[in-house]
Design an enzyme around this catalytic site. Structure first.
Site, PDB file in Angstrom:
ATOM      1  N   LYS A 283      17.822  38.240  12.872  1.00 16.25           N
ATOM      2  CA  LYS A 283      18.143  37.170  13.818  1.00 16.25           C
ATOM      3  C   LYS A 283      19.632  37.213  14.164  1.00 16.25           C
ATOM      4  O   LYS A 283      20.437  37.718  13.371  1.00 16.25           O
ATOM      5  CB  LYS A 283      17.858  35.806  13.163  1.00 16.25           C
ATOM      6  CG  LYS A 283      16.387  35.458  13.000  1.00 16.25           C
ATOM      7  CD  LYS A 283      16.216  34.114  12.307  1.00 16.25           C
ATOM      8  CE  LYS A 283      14.763  33.755  12.102  1.00 16.25           C
ATOM      9  NZ  LYS A 283      14.023  33.510  13.347  1.00 16.25           N
ATOM     10  N   ARG A 357       3.390  34.086   9.870  1.00 18.68           N
ATOM     11  CA  ARG A 357       1.951  34.294  10.047  1.00 18.68           C
ATOM     12  C   ARG A 357       1.405  35.326   9.068  1.00 18.68           C
ATOM     13  O   ARG A 357       0.222  35.304   8.734  1.00 18.68           O
ATOM     14  CB  ARG A 357       1.664  34.679  11.507  1.00 18.68           C
ATOM     15  CG  ARG A 357       2.310  35.952  11.948  1.00 18.68           C
ATOM     16  CD  ARG A 357       2.406  36.087  13.465  1.00 18.68           C
ATOM     17  NE  ARG A 357       3.510  35.316  14.029  1.00 18.68           N
ATOM     18  CZ  ARG A 357       3.767  35.216  15.325  1.00 18.68           C
ATOM     19  NH1 ARG A 357       2.998  35.831  16.210  1.00 18.68           N
ATOM     20  NH2 ARG A 357       4.791  34.490  15.753  1.00 18.68           N
TER      21      ARG A 357
HETATM   22  N1  BES Z   1      10.901  30.651  11.280  1.00 22.92           N
HETATM   23  C1  BES Z   1      10.850  31.226  12.580  1.00 22.92           C
HETATM   24  C2  BES Z   1      10.518  30.192  13.648  1.00 22.92           C
HETATM   25  C3  BES Z   1      11.631  29.264  14.040  1.00 22.92           C
HETATM   26  C4  BES Z   1      12.660  29.703  14.844  1.00 22.92           C
HETATM   27  C5  BES Z   1      11.595  27.949  13.663  1.00 22.92           C
HETATM   28  C6  BES Z   1      13.640  28.822  15.237  1.00 22.92           C
HETATM   29  C7  BES Z   1      12.565  27.065  14.063  1.00 22.92           C
HETATM   30  C8  BES Z   1      13.605  27.515  14.858  1.00 22.92           C
HETATM   31  C9  BES Z   1       9.776  32.298  12.643  1.00 22.92           C
HETATM   32  O1  BES Z   1       9.600  33.029  11.485  1.00 22.92           O
HETATM   33  C10 BES Z   1      10.179  33.253  13.714  1.00 22.92           C
HETATM   34  O2  BES Z   1      11.190  33.862  13.560  1.00 22.92           O
HETATM   35  N2  BES Z   1       9.382  33.355  14.780  1.00 22.92           N
HETATM   36  C11 BES Z   1       9.684  34.193  15.868  1.00 22.92           C
HETATM   37  C12 BES Z   1       8.421  34.888  16.290  1.00 22.92           C
HETATM   38  C13 BES Z   1       8.651  36.013  17.265  1.00 22.92           C
HETATM   39  C14 BES Z   1       9.395  37.156  16.619  1.00 22.92           C
HETATM   40  C15 BES Z   1       7.306  36.489  17.774  1.00 22.92           C
HETATM   41  C16 BES Z   1      10.249  33.339  16.994  1.00 22.92           C
HETATM   42  O3  BES Z   1       9.779  32.195  17.178  1.00 22.92           O
HETATM   43  O4  BES Z   1      11.173  33.766  17.642  1.00 22.92           O
HETATM   44 MN    MN Z   2      10.938  34.661  11.392  1.00 22.59          MN
END
Ligand code: BES
Ligand code: MN
Ligand code: ZN
Length: 502
Positions: A283, A357
């Site tokens: 990230k 997931r």
């Molecule tokens: N934990 C994150 C989701 C999240 C992001 C929650 C920002 C709250 C704030 C999750 O594991 C994630 O990173 N999801 C990705 C999925 C994508 C790579 C398909 C997302 O939402 O960007």
């Molecule tokens: Mn994630």
């Protein structure tokens, strides 16, 4: 902080403050009217000065009230009499707590039981909302600072005055529920607010195990370590943890009431990513610190188990805390990997940041061994859910209309808001892979919250299932930074309804 329910003679109570309501255009509530009469119309005479109108959020402190022993009266504006509801009642109480705190008040009587916020069980909801708002607005994060000093609230004794004696029983029931729910919320928030170097998957498992020590009659805990996960074939879950030196642990907390004939089995599964760096698909660094909250789903399950045990609910509840840490390293799983899940289905990894997931799909398969009637997973799953619904409403997905309705009803009762999004089969085609049964992200950049839920739906065919995406609602950012405890109240209410309580 101690709470009491009482049918008291208001003017004779020795206390720092009595809180009473007034409405718009200076209309008095029953309690205000009563104290007005006791005090030879002191309140009405002051209201003529127009220092308070009675609008929602208005407050005014009165001193030296004739014939009243209390040191103060706090008038709180409640708006138009018939327009009050749970949500503005909570705001009103929040305001009152701020005033009480400014005056360093220790001991208070709230005499607001005549306000109407619910058609059916008004006293129950007045007491419950009052207690929960007071606890919410006096909550302080346990600081880890060199001064070893924590912010404190002065308020330590709250008496809830019940005007009509006949209402005392319902008020007592409500107090009991509210205390248990409040304990659940505080436990969830405390766990969620911990830093990720302290609260890692092992820490989560240890906290889960302590639940057995606290409730040895009703709770047993089994912790599945990484070796056992491998034996079970949970390779999706295991792979997410590969990059971290903090190994994954899945805590299985089993609650049941002794000698209970009730056979209904409900499973709650919480995403417990104690830190989500994204892994190899790392990230951006701005705001990455918030990813310590990626375990708020697990914390909500943990809290909810506490409320079930406190109230000795007539249900069997399996609470799973899916603890894991997603880190990049030479051992980390990669984009391109193909993993075999516990269900046998294979998944091609397109992005290691879609890890929630993967942890959940194996937990959802694992839970089948308990033959649950209902499974609800709670997860900070997608940024896309925040885009779709914002920070006030959690996303709801379900493969069962009735379960969806029951959750929505609990959400309306508690004001812990959720909104349904579709699990349409159309979206499954986004999840195909050239090499595996599924891919883990979907191939378009749209409808991310739905795609994630559709991914999970492949693993939940054996039972009634609902998925709550709490990515937007589980914590607050910036100056209010901290966990909200959501959706603990919703889950507690759902379970109370399942137990045929209110
Ligand atoms: N934990 C994150 C989701 C999240 C992001 C929650 C920002 C709250 C704030 C999750 O594991 C994630 O990173 N999801 C990705 C999925 C994508 C790579 C398909 C997302 O939402 O960007
Ligand atoms: Mn994630
Ligand atoms: Zn995550």
């Amino acid at each position: 902080m101690n709470f009491f329910i009482k049918n008291s003679i208001l003017e004779k109570e020795q206390t720092d403050c009595i809180v009473i309501a007034i409405f718009e255009s200076c209309q008095l509530s029953d309690s205000a009217n009563y104290l007005d009469k006791c005090s030879n119309h002191y309140i009405t005479s002051l209201l003529q000065l127009n220092d308070i109108q009675g609008k929602i959020g208005d407050t005014l402190i009165l001193y030296n009230i004739p014939n009243v022993i209390s040191k103060r009266i706090l008038l709180i504006g409640c708006g138009k009499k018939n327009e009050l509801n749970k949500s503005n009642f909570k705001k009103i109480i929040k305001n009152s707590v701020e005033v009480l705190n400014k005056c360093s008040i220790k001991n208070v009587i709230y005499s607001v039981s005549e306000l109407i916020i619910d058609i059916q069980d008004n006293i129950y909801w007045i007491v419950r909302c009052l207690l929960l708002s007071i606890r919410e607005n006096t909550y302080k994060i346990c600081k880890i600072n060199s001064f070893k000093k924590n912010d404190v609230h002065h308020l330590y004794q709250v008496t809830i005055n019940i005007l009509i004696e006949h209402d005392l029983y319902n008020a007592q029931v409500s107090l009991k529920h509210a205390l248990a729910i409040s304990d659940a919320l505080i436990s969830a928030k405390n766990l969620s607010n911990l830093p990720p170097n302290i609260c890692n998957p092992l820490y989560l498992a240890n906290e889960a195990q302590k639940l057995h020590e606290k409730y040895p009659q009703n709770i047993t805990v089994e912790v599945i370590n990484v070796e056992e996960m491998k034996k079970l074939g949970m390779h999706a879950y295991v792979s997410v943890g590969n990059g971290s030196k903090n190994k994954p642990f899945m805590s299985v907390v089993k609650y049941s009431r002794k000698n209970s004939a009730d056979k209904k089995i409900i499973a709650l599964i919480g995403k417990g990513l104690t830190f989500d760096s994204g892994g190899i698909s790392i990230k951006p660094s701005a705001n990455m610190n918030y990813m310590k909250y990626d375990m708020c789903g697990a914390a909500a399950v943990y809290g909810t188990m506490i409320m079930a045990a406190e109230l000795n609910l007539p249900l069997t509840i399996i609470g799973i805390l899916s603890g894991c840490e997603n880190m990049p390293s030479g051992q980390a799983f990669r984009p391109g990997d193909v993993l075999t899940t516990m269900s046998g289905k294979t998944v091609e990894i397109l992005n290691t940041d879609a890890e929630g997931r993967l942890v959940l799909c194996d937990s959802l398969t694992y839970v089948r061994r308990f033959s649950p009637d209902i499974v609800i997973d709670i997860a900070t799953l997608t940024g896309a859910c925040v885009t779709a619904l914002g920070k006030s409403i959690s996303g709801l997905f379900s493969n069962n209309k009735n379960l969806e309705k029951q959750l929505y009803h609990a959400s309306q009762q508690t004001d812990d808001k959720i909104w349904s999004l579709p699990l349409d089969p159309e979206y499954q085609k986004e999840l195909t892979s050239h090499i595996a049964d599924l891919n883990n992200t979907g191939t378009s950049s749209q409808a991310g919250a739905i795609i994630a839920a559709c991914f999970l739906a492949n693993f939940t065919k054996q039972y009634k299932w609902a998925h709550l995406d709490i990515a937007g609602t589980a914590w607050r950012s910036n100056k209010d930074k901290g966990a909200t405890g959501r959706p603990v109240e919703l889950l507690c209410q759902f379970l109370l309804n399942q137990s045929n309580f209110y």
